[in-house]
Design a protein around this motif. Structure first.
Motif, PDB file in Angstrom:
ATOM      1  N   ASP A 214     -34.546  -2.655  44.371  1.00 38.86           N
ATOM      2  CA  ASP A 214     -35.891  -2.102  43.933  1.00 38.86           C
ATOM      3  C   ASP A 214     -36.717  -3.163  43.175  1.00 38.86           C
TER       4      ASP A 214
ATOM      5  N   TYR B 264     -26.179  -9.435  37.774  1.00 42.50           N
ATOM      6  CA  TYR B 264     -25.797 -10.735  37.332  1.00 42.50           C
ATOM      7  C   TYR B 264     -26.333 -11.425  36.405  1.00 42.50           C
TER       8      TYR B 264
ATOM      9  N   TRP C  89     -24.826  -3.838  40.818  1.00 41.44           N
ATOM     10  CA  TRP C  89     -24.044  -4.829  40.269  1.00 41.44           C
ATOM     11  C   TRP C  89     -25.063  -5.888  39.908  1.00 41.44           C
TER      12      TRP C  89
ATOM     13  N   THR D 270     -27.675  -9.207  52.180  1.00 37.04           N
ATOM     14  CA  THR D 270     -29.150  -9.304  51.680  1.00 37.04           C
ATOM     15  C   THR D 270     -29.413 -10.981  51.396  1.00 37.04           C
TER      16      THR D 270
ATOM     17  N   ASP E  84     -27.309  -6.562  43.377  1.00 43.64           N
ATOM     18  CA  ASP E  84     -26.489  -5.758  44.662  1.00 43.64           C
ATOM     19  C   ASP E  84     -26.651  -4.423  44.401  1.00 43.64           C
TER      20      ASP E  84
ATOM     21  N   ASP F  65     -34.069  -4.546  56.817  1.00 46.02           N
ATOM     22  CA  ASP F  65     -34.787  -3.825  56.126  1.00 46.02           C
ATOM     23  C   ASP F  65     -35.747  -4.567  54.923  1.00 46.02           C
ATOM     24  N   TYR F  66     -36.735  -4.079  54.643  1.00 44.53           N
ATOM     25  CA  TYR F  66     -37.540  -4.845  53.607  1.00 44.53           C
ATOM     26  C   TYR F  66     -38.747  -3.990  52.920  1.00 44.53           C
ATOM     27  N   THR F  67     -38.926  -4.329  51.769  1.00 44.47           N
ATOM     28  CA  THR F  67     -39.865  -3.558  51.032  1.00 44.47           C
ATOM     29  C   THR F  67     -41.155  -4.357  50.981  1.00 44.47           C
TER      30      THR F  67
ATOM     31  N   LYS G 236     -30.250 -14.672  40.429  1.00 45.59           N
ATOM     32  CA  LYS G 236     -29.606 -14.063  41.558  1.00 45.59           C
ATOM     33  C   LYS G 236     -29.978 -12.252  41.465  1.00 45.59           C
ATOM     34  N   ASP G 237     -30.385 -11.742  42.539  1.00 44.55           N
ATOM     35  CA  ASP G 237     -30.667 -10.477  42.599  1.00 44.55           C
ATOM     36  C   ASP G 237     -29.656  -9.546  42.504  1.00 44.55           C
TER      37      ASP G 237
ATOM     38  N   GLY H  50     -34.041 -10.824  49.191  1.00 41.89           N
ATOM     39  CA  GLY H  50     -34.662  -9.380  49.216  1.00 41.89           C
ATOM     40  C   GLY H  50     -34.725  -8.774  50.459  1.00 41.89           C
ATOM     41  N   VAL H  51     -34.219  -9.247  51.508  1.00 42.57           N
ATOM     42  CA  VAL H  51     -34.203  -8.572  52.857  1.00 42.57           C
ATOM     43  C   VAL H  51     -32.847  -8.275  53.252  1.00 42.57           C
ATOM     44  N   VAL H  52     -32.551  -7.093  53.730  1.00 46.30           N
ATOM     45  CA  VAL H  52     -31.175  -6.709  53.946  1.00 46.30           C
ATOM     46  C   VAL H  52     -31.193  -6.971  55.467  1.00 46.30           C
TER      47      VAL H  52
ATOM     48  N   SER I 272     -32.062  -3.270  49.557  1.00 40.73           N
ATOM     49  CA  SER I 272     -32.567  -4.454  48.897  1.00 40.73           C
ATOM     50  C   SER I 272     -32.986  -3.771  47.538  1.00 40.73           C
TER      51      SER I 272
ATOM     52  N   SER J 215     -20.076  -8.591  47.085  1.00 41.50           N
ATOM     53  CA  SER J 215     -21.562  -9.208  46.580  1.00 41.50           C
ATOM     54  C   SER J 215     -22.003  -9.666  47.738  1.00 41.50           C
TER      55      SER J 215
END
Lengths: 261, 412
Positions: A123, A98, A96, B262, A106, B304-306, A103-104, B265-267, A121, B210
């Motif tokens: 990519d 946005y 998703w 999230t 999802d 979780d993080y990249t 806003k990153d 950027g961190v889950v 997270s 979301s």
């Protein structure tokens, strides 16, 4: 007296004409890129995506995906079902994205071996998609405001009259130092794009091999990204496109990720 | 044995025949795999030499579908194993799905840890080393899902109890016996009778949005692991003390939930459950049959993080026995962590991964490095190791089972 009036009118007419021509010539790089960005697009789209990865020895690997995309205005939802290679079959991926700046996206992935939908997270935009020569950012709609655009010239390319626009990212440390795009004047489609690396050397060339007008929308259906530094290519082909079919909202849910095709 | 073999050959032939009749509409997939492992201690004995054939035969037509997943494990020096990992039928309605038959049901947000993931029993015949789809056993059940937008209400009915599958007594994964060598075993109560009142039921409400994904669940089930009841006696003639160990399964109630979200950027993931009615072994001489009933809580927090292209995932897990008394054999607080690093190279054809379970109470660990290379699409080579550290604890007890292994797998 009469001739003086005619002379004045002619001067005004000439000035006006020159003004119009000048205005036409003065279309900016930003405006051109905005026109590309705002080109009419379908509300939803279904299609079969095939990516053929070709290395410098000519060896090929093929990735096949069925994808559904729907634009909800402020959010665009996409769901992809991986068909091949066999070891990723039945894997699905939902994104998703946005409109809201900052806003990153999802993202979720369903791995059949784990049998659960996992939030991941986003990519990095500079990551390559499924080992191809396309980064996630290459595949997405980059906001025009993220770059500074400059119209370099106008020229004919592959029989089409094109604007040639240079775009320099505002963000420092972006993966490309600049891009140059050939855009068809009346269709607002990028026909070719060159990507330059951080040292200013040519890294990749994107060539559009086929674009079609389907239901009144100009869509790219076959393109090739060539990494000239590694001599590696990815051919991306979109087939069986169905547009504006009112894909039901339930297509973009966990239920469908699990069920698959 | 021959009969079993014949019946599975017949099953395979049947599936292939049906597939031929259905033509291209049927979907057949699966894999063939060789898995060879060698112990890194002693005489470098082979820990495993296994050839696997796994087949998925499935079809969906409008409102109905089915899947059958037979498998064969062939061993060099052990009896061949056959089975149906899954065999179920699907019915799809507008807002409602029904799945009936043997199926794997996986809940929760934890990776490699089982907190709310209690519906499908575990196959621990090779400890925790099997791939995740092989650790979860299919269970004959009815699963109903009702959908409201992005929310799902799920109900699972399991008519017959299936316990955890433990390693054979001659397996290197068979845990060292915790009882005196003279102890006798009485298995008379180690079966749960197949009757309606012994059914298990589970319910879950989940959402995917979301902002957050969540699950809230509850279950009324049997504890998959038996409590070891101990009957002490004194021989009236010799006056020698005797011990009879009687494995027995007990009912367990649980309620819990999990989430995943999230943040920049961190889950962030979390999972927790409250278990009601667990039987623990007790050293209290007054404890009836050497066991005591307590409730406990288990929870997990994970990230979780990249970072620089390396996927990093860490989890902390704690189990707390409530109303604890010192005679209970288990620690009141049992702490564990997991850590995962993975990175792809060569256009996602080469993956390096390091996963580790770390037991914090006993300073023991299982460290699992592996490298996977896709030689061609669907053809995978894997080299890895399982290193056990520590002297005791869940992982330290297998300190002599360090092994290196090689897998080659073709998926079709």
């Amino acid at each position: 007296m009469y001739s003086a009036r005619i002379k004045t009118a002619l001067i005004i007419l000439l000035c006006a004409t020159a003004g119009i021509l000048n205005a036409q010539q003065k279309i900016t790089g930003l405006k051109i890129i905005e026109n590309v960005y705002n080109r009419p697009a379908p509300k939803d789209q279904t299609g079969d995506l095939t990516m053929t990865l070709i290395n410098s020895r000519g060896d090929t690997r093929v990735r096949e995906i069925k994808q559904y995309v729907k634009d909800y205005g402020k959010v665009e939802k996409k769901i992809m079902f991986f068909i091949s290679p066999a070891d990723v079959r039945n894997t699905s991926f939902m994104n998703w994205s946005y409109d809201q700046e900052g806003k990153d996206d999802d993202q979720w992935i369903y791995l059949p071996a784990l049998k659960k939908v996992k939030r991941i997270s986003s990519d990095s935009k500079s990551d390559y998609f499924m080992g191809s020569d396309f980064t996630y950012d290459d595949l997405g709609d980059r906001q025009p405001s993220e770059d500074t655009h400059k119209l370099l010239r106008e020229e004919e390319f592959n029989g089409e009259q094109c604007y040639v626009v240079e775009s320099i990212p505002k963000e420092e440390d972006y993966m490309y130092s600049r891009t140059v795009t050939w855009i068809i004047k009346d269709k607002w489609i990028g026909l070719k794009k060159e990507f330059y690396d951080e040292d200013g050397d040519l890294l990749k060339t994107l060539t559009i091999k086929k674009y079609e007008n389907i239901k009144g929308y100009w869509l790219i259906t076959n393109s090739e990204m060539h990494n000239v530094q590694k001599d590696h290519k990815t051919v991306m082909e979109l087939k069986n496109l169905k547009l504006d079919t009112s894909i039901p909202d339930r297509q973009f849910t966990e239920r469908m990720m699990r069920r698959g095709l | 044995m021959k009969k079993i073999c014949k019946s599975y050959i017949l099953l395979f032939l049947m599936l292939v025949s049906v597939s031929a009749v259905y033509g291209q509409s049927a979907n057949i997939s699966g894999y063939v795999r060789n898995y060879t492992g060698v112990l890194l201690t002693g005489d470098y004995n082979y820990a495993i030499i296994q050839n696997t054939f796994n087949l998925n035969f499935e079809e969906t037509k409008n409102k109905v579908g089915f899947k059958v997943n037979p498998y064969v494990y062939h061993y060099q020096n052990r009896e061949t194993e056959y089975g149906l990992r899954q065999a179920y039928l699907d019915l799809y309605f507008d807002t409602f799905d029904l799945r009936i038959g043997k199926q794997q049901i996986i809940w929760g947000k934890a990776d490699g840890v089982f907190i709310t993931d209690v519906v499908s029993p575990k196959d621990l015949s090779e400890f925790l080393l099997r791939d995740f789809d092989e650790i979860r056993m299919g269970i004959t059940s009815v699963k109903a899902d009702y959908y409201i937008g992005n929310n799902t209400f799920e109900f699972v009915y399991v008519p017959v109890f299936t316990p955890t599958r433990m390693p054979d007594q001659n397996s290197i994964w068979y845990p060292a016996p915790q009882f005196s060598p003279n102890a006798e075993f009485d298995y008379s109560q180690s079966e749960v009778e197949n009757k309606l009142s012994n059914s298990e039921v589970f319910a879950k409400f989940s959402g995917l949005t979301s902002a957050i994904d969540f699950e809230i669940m509850a279950g009324y089930m049997w504890d998959d692991d038996p409590a070891m009841h101990m009957l002490r006696s004194v021989d009236p003639v010799t006056q020698e003390a005797g011990l009879t160990v009687m494995p027995k399964y007990h009912r367990l109630g649980l309620a819990g939930g999990s989430f995943s979200t999230t943040i920049k950027g961190v889950v962030l993931r979390g999972e927790s459950a409250y278990y009601n009615g667990k039987y623990f072994s007790s050293a209290d001489p007054d404890a009836a049959e050497g066991v005591t009933e307590k409730n406990y809580v288990q929870y997990l927090v994970g990230l979780d993080y990249t970072l620089w292209g390396v996927k990093v995932s860490g989890q902390f897990i704690q189990k707390v026995i409530l109303d604890y008394d010192e005679t209970i054999v288990n620690d009141q607080y049992d702490n564990m962590a997991t850590i995962l690093f993975s990175k792809d190279f060569l256009r996602e054809t080469l993956r390096a991964e390091l996963f580790s379970y770390i037991g914090l109470n006993n300073s023991d660990a299982l460290i699992r490095p592996k490298i996977t290379y896709d030689l061609a699409d669907g053809f995978e080579l894997l080299i890895g190791a399982n290193i056990f550290t520590g002297d005791n604890g869940m992982f330290g007890r297998f300190d002599k089972n360090d092994m290196a292994y090689f897998k080659v797998k073709y998926s079709f």
